[in-house]
Design a protein around this motif. Structure first.
Motif, PDB file in Angstrom:
ATOM      1  N   PHE A  23       0.859  -1.183   0.000  1.00 24.14           N
ATOM      2  CA  PHE A  23       0.000   0.000   0.000  1.00 24.14           C
ATOM      3  C   PHE A  23       0.894   1.231   0.000  1.00 24.14           C
ATOM      4  O   PHE A  23       1.920   1.272   0.670  1.00 24.14           O
ATOM      5  N   ARG A  39       0.696   5.693  -0.044  1.00 25.72           N
ATOM      6  CA  ARG A  39      -0.086   6.930   0.033  1.00 25.72           C
ATOM      7  C   ARG A  39       0.868   8.113  -0.107  1.00 25.72           C
ATOM      8  O   ARG A  39       1.943   8.121   0.485  1.00 25.72           O
ATOM      9  N   ASP A  54      -5.769   4.537   6.190  1.00 27.68           N
ATOM     10  CA  ASP A  54      -6.093   4.414   4.771  1.00 27.68           C
ATOM     11  C   ASP A  54      -5.871   2.980   4.286  1.00 27.68           C
ATOM     12  O   ASP A  54      -6.671   2.441   3.514  1.00 27.68           O
ATOM     13  N   ASP A  95      -8.767   0.570   3.025  1.00 30.83           N
ATOM     14  CA  ASP A  95      -8.664   0.231   1.609  1.00 30.83           C
ATOM     15  C   ASP A  95      -9.265  -1.142   1.331  1.00 30.83           C
ATOM     16  O   ASP A  95      -9.685  -1.429   0.207  1.00 30.83           O
TER      17      ASP A  95
END
Length: 202
Positions: free
Chosen positions: A7, A9, A141, A145
Motif C-alpha cells: 500500500f 499513500r 487508509d 482500503d
C-alpha cells in the motif's frame, strides 16, 4: 520475501508513505556482505527497545526475542506486521490483528469487519511536525482500503496521552477502560464513516 509495497499513500506535505510485510528472517540470513542491508528484525529491535517506545512493552527484549516475536506474528493467521517506509526509508511499524481471536478476546465483542491495529513510529532526534499523524493516516487508509474493514479497534495504554489525541483526531471514540494482562487500556473504535468525517470527506 518481496520488498514491493502492499500500500502506498502520497502526503502533499511530507511525501510518500508505504507499507510492506515485515521479514522475520534472522539478521544472519539477510546480510549479503559487510555493510549490507540491515534485517527488519534488527532494525525493529532498536525501535521497540528505545525509551520512546515504552508503551510497546518490549523494552527488555534482546534481538532473539524480537526475531521470535515477529516470526510468531508471521506464522499467525490472525496477526500481521508491516514495515512502514517514508520516502523509501524505514520509518514506522504497523500491526494488524483480528480482535475476535487476538488481544481482546473476552473483552471486546468483535463484529464482522472489525480489525485491530497497533502502530509505532521510529525514534528520531529530528522530529517532523505532523509526521506521526501522517503515519496514522496512512495506516488507517490501508486498513479501510480493504472493503471488508468496517471498524478499526485499538487498545492503547490509558497513560499514553499523545496517542489518545492522535486517535481522536482521526475519528476514534473511546468506549471504556479495560484491564488487559499488561496494561489498563482505552478500548477505542473508529468506523469508516467516523474516519471519513474526521478527514472532512463525509
Amino acid at each position: 520475501m518481496t520488498d514491493a509495497p502492499l500500500f502506498t499513500r502520497t502526503d502533499a506535505a511530507l511525501g510518500t508513505f508505504s507499507l510492506r510485510p515485515v521479514d522475520p528472517s534472522p539478521s544472519s540470513q539477510l546480510r549479503s556482505s559487510r555493510g549490507g542491508p540491515i534485517a527488519d528484525v534488527e532494525l525493529l529491535h532498536g525501535w521497540v527497545t528505545h525509551p520512546k517506545a515504552v508503551f510497546w512493552l518490549m523494552q527488555d527484549c534482546d534481538l532473539p526475542d524480537v526475531e521470535k516475536e515477529f516470526a510468531r506474528i508471521a506464522a499467525d493467521p490472525h496477526h500481521d506486521a508491516f514495515l512502514g517506509l517514508h520516502n523509501g526509508a524505514p520509518a514506522f511499524l504497523m500491526e494488524r490483528y483480528d480482535p475476535a481471536h487476538r488481544e481482546l478476546v473476552g473483552i471486546h465483542t468483535a463484529e464482522p469487519g472489525d480489525v485491530g491495529m497497533h502502530f509505532l513510529t521510529a525514534p528520531t532526534a529530528t522530529p517532523v511536525h505532523g509526521f506521526t499523524r501522517a503515519v496514522l493516516t496512512t495506516v488507517m487508509d490501508m486498513l479501510f482500503d480493504d472493503p471488508a474493514t468496517r471498524r478499526v479497534v485499538v487498545e492503547p495504554d490509558a497513560r499514553n496521552t499523545a496517542v489518545h489525541a492522535l486517535n481522536k483526531a482521526v475519528g476514534f471514540e473511546i468506549l471504556r477502560t479495560v484491564s488487559l494482562p499488561s496494561k489498563d487500556a482505552y478500548l477505542s473504535t473508529c468506523t469508516r464513516d467516523q474516519y471519513l468525517a474526521a478527514r472532512g470527506e463525509n
